[in-house]
Design a protein around this motif. Structure first.
Motif, PDB file in Angstrom:
ATOM      1  N   MET A 169     -10.373  -1.260  12.027  1.00 38.61           N
ATOM      2  CA  MET A 169     -11.655  -1.177  11.374  1.00 38.61           C
ATOM      3  C   MET A 169     -11.684  -0.020  10.374  1.00 38.61           C
ATOM      4  N   TYR A 170     -10.975   1.054  10.723  1.00 42.91           N
ATOM      5  CA  TYR A 170     -10.926   2.194   9.811  1.00 42.91           C
ATOM      6  C   TYR A 170     -10.215   1.829   8.514  1.00 42.91           C
ATOM      7  N   LEU A 171      -9.183   1.012   8.625  1.00 42.80           N
ATOM      8  CA  LEU A 171      -8.466   0.599   7.420  1.00 42.80           C
ATOM      9  C   LEU A 171      -9.350  -0.238   6.506  1.00 42.80           C
ATOM     10  N   LEU A 172     -10.173  -1.077   7.095  1.00 45.67           N
ATOM     11  CA  LEU A 172     -11.088  -1.891   6.297  1.00 45.67           C
ATOM     12  C   LEU A 172     -12.109  -1.010   5.581  1.00 45.67           C
ATOM     13  N   GLY A 173     -12.641  -0.032   6.291  1.00 41.66           N
ATOM     14  CA  GLY A 173     -13.581   0.913   5.679  1.00 41.66           C
ATOM     15  C   GLY A 173     -12.947   1.702   4.552  1.00 41.66           C
ATOM     16  N   LEU A 174     -11.726   2.175   4.795  1.00 49.33           N
ATOM     17  CA  LEU A 174     -11.004   2.902   3.752  1.00 49.33           C
ATOM     18  C   LEU A 174     -10.762   2.012   2.534  1.00 49.33           C
ATOM     19  N   GLY A 175     -10.394   0.768   2.763  1.00 50.41           N
ATOM     20  CA  GLY A 175     -10.183  -0.162   1.661  1.00 50.41           C
ATOM     21  C   GLY A 175     -11.446  -0.395   0.856  1.00 50.41           C
ATOM     22  N   LEU A 176     -12.564  -0.523   1.535  1.00 51.02           N
ATOM     23  CA  LEU A 176     -13.836  -0.728   0.826  1.00 51.02           C
ATOM     24  C   LEU A 176     -14.217   0.494  -0.009  1.00 51.02           C
ATOM     25  N   VAL A 177     -14.008   1.678   0.560  1.00 50.26           N
ATOM     26  CA  VAL A 177     -14.323   2.902  -0.188  1.00 50.26           C
ATOM     27  C   VAL A 177     -13.427   3.013  -1.422  1.00 50.26           C
ATOM     28  N   LEU A 178     -12.121   2.773  -1.240  1.00 50.28           N
ATOM     29  CA  LEU A 178     -11.212   2.853  -2.385  1.00 50.28           C
ATOM     30  C   LEU A 178     -11.538   1.803  -3.439  1.00 50.28           C
ATOM     31  N   LEU A 179     -11.885   0.606  -3.006  1.00 55.00           N
ATOM     32  CA  LEU A 179     -12.246  -0.461  -3.938  1.00 55.00           C
ATOM     33  C   LEU A 179     -13.491  -0.084  -4.741  1.00 55.00           C
ATOM     34  N   LEU A 180     -14.474   0.456  -4.069  1.00 55.98           N
ATOM     35  CA  LEU A 180     -15.697   0.883  -4.753  1.00 55.98           C
ATOM     36  C   LEU A 180     -15.406   2.016  -5.738  1.00 55.98           C
ATOM     37  N   MET A 181     -14.575   2.959  -5.312  1.00 47.38           N
ATOM     38  CA  MET A 181     -14.230   4.068  -6.205  1.00 47.38           C
ATOM     39  C   MET A 181     -13.443   3.579  -7.423  1.00 47.38           C
ATOM     40  N   LYS A 182     -12.564   2.610  -7.218  1.00 46.22           N
ATOM     41  CA  LYS A 182     -11.799   2.057  -8.347  1.00 46.22           C
ATOM     42  C   LYS A 182     -12.741   1.306  -9.293  1.00 46.22           C
ATOM     43  N   TYR A 183     -13.670   0.542  -8.740  1.00 47.56           N
ATOM     44  CA  TYR A 183     -14.612  -0.227  -9.552  1.00 47.56           C
ATOM     45  C   TYR A 183     -15.522   0.697 -10.369  1.00 47.56           C
ATOM     46  N   LEU A 184     -15.973   1.783  -9.741  1.00 47.69           N
ATOM     47  CA  LEU A 184     -16.861   2.728 -10.420  1.00 47.69           C
ATOM     48  C   LEU A 184     -16.091   3.758 -11.251  1.00 47.69           C
ATOM     49  N   GLU A 185     -14.772   3.651 -11.260  1.00 44.44           N
ATOM     50  CA  GLU A 185     -13.884   4.516 -12.031  1.00 44.44           C
ATOM     51  C   GLU A 185     -14.069   5.994 -11.692  1.00 44.44           C
ATOM     52  N   VAL A 186     -14.046   6.279 -10.394  1.00 43.32           N
ATOM     53  CA  VAL A 186     -14.138   7.656  -9.916  1.00 43.32           C
ATOM     54  C   VAL A 186     -12.732   8.242  -9.882  1.00 43.32           C
ATOM     55  N   ASP A 187     -12.580   9.442 -10.462  1.00 43.09           N
ATOM     56  CA  ASP A 187     -11.269  10.101 -10.450  1.00 43.09           C
ATOM     57  C   ASP A 187     -10.952  10.562  -9.043  1.00 43.09           C
ATOM     58  N   PRO A 188      -9.745  10.559  -8.576  1.00 47.46           N
ATOM     59  CA  PRO A 188      -8.495  10.137  -9.181  1.00 47.46           C
ATOM     60  C   PRO A 188      -8.177   8.666  -8.916  1.00 47.46           C
ATOM     61  N   VAL A 189      -9.021   7.985  -8.183  1.00 45.83           N
ATOM     62  CA  VAL A 189      -8.739   6.596  -7.804  1.00 45.83           C
ATOM     63  C   VAL A 189      -8.713   5.673  -9.011  1.00 45.83           C
ATOM     64  N   ALA A 190      -9.432   6.003 -10.057  1.00 44.90           N
ATOM     65  CA  ALA A 190      -9.490   5.154 -11.250  1.00 44.90           C
ATOM     66  C   ALA A 190      -8.117   5.001 -11.907  1.00 44.90           C
ATOM     67  N   THR A 191      -7.267   5.983 -11.754  1.00 44.78           N
ATOM     68  CA  THR A 191      -5.934   5.924 -12.377  1.00 44.78           C
ATOM     69  C   THR A 191      -4.877   5.317 -11.458  1.00 44.78           C
ATOM     70  N   TRP A 192      -5.228   5.082 -10.204  1.00 48.25           N
ATOM     71  CA  TRP A 192      -4.268   4.526  -9.250  1.00 48.25           C
ATOM     72  C   TRP A 192      -4.016   3.056  -9.533  1.00 48.25           C
ATOM     73  N   SER A 193      -2.874   2.587  -9.112  1.00 49.01           N
ATOM     74  CA  SER A 193      -2.529   1.178  -9.228  1.00 49.01           C
ATOM     75  C   SER A 193      -3.385   0.356  -8.263  1.00 49.01           C
ATOM     76  N   TRP A 194      -3.616  -0.906  -8.623  1.00 49.84           N
ATOM     77  CA  TRP A 194      -4.378  -1.793  -7.752  1.00 49.84           C
ATOM     78  C   TRP A 194      -3.662  -2.010  -6.425  1.00 49.84           C
ATOM     79  N   TRP A 195      -2.320  -1.935  -6.433  1.00 46.57           N
ATOM     80  CA  TRP A 195      -1.564  -2.116  -5.198  1.00 46.57           C
ATOM     81  C   TRP A 195      -1.924  -1.040  -4.176  1.00 46.57           C
ATOM     82  N   VAL A 196      -2.087   0.169  -4.635  1.00 49.07           N
ATOM     83  CA  VAL A 196      -2.444   1.276  -3.744  1.00 49.07           C
ATOM     84  C   VAL A 196      -3.866   1.095  -3.214  1.00 49.07           C
ATOM     85  N   VAL A 197      -4.767   0.651  -4.068  1.00 49.72           N
ATOM     86  CA  VAL A 197      -6.169   0.476  -3.679  1.00 49.72           C
ATOM     87  C   VAL A 197      -6.323  -0.665  -2.674  1.00 49.72           C
TER      88      VAL A 197
END
Length: 80
Positions: free
Chosen positions: A1-29
């Motif tokens: 369940m923690y992995l799912l939560g982490l994935g959702l947070v990273l996905l939201l950060m990538k979508y909203l282009e929050v640094d440093p996640v915005a520069t990460w590859s989609w594979w990592v997210v």
């Protein structure tokens, strides 16, 4: 369940282009989602999920029995 939560947070950060996640590859997210799917597959295949559910039911059953014995004035957990 923690992995799912982490994935959702990273996905939201990538979508909203929050640094440093915005520069990460989609594979990592998206990797936490794959890890969560692998975990669930392993847990179901090995019976881990079912075993945990049975342990919880046994604990609730024991607590219920101990509560009933206590209300009858008997000491819980004492067997003959």
């Amino acid at each position: 369940m923690y992995l799912l939560g982490l994935g959702l947070v990273l996905l939201l950060m990538k979508y909203l282009e929050v640094d440093p996640v915005a520069t990460w590859s989609w594979w990592v997210v998206l990797a936490p989602f794959a890890a969560a799917a692998a975990w669930w597959a392993w847990a179901d295949a090995t019976g881990y999920t079912k075993r945990r559910a049975m342990e919880k039911m046994e604990l609730k059953k024991k607590q219920r029995i101990d509560k009933q014995r206590e209300s009858l004035g008997l000491k819980p957990g004492k067997r003959r």
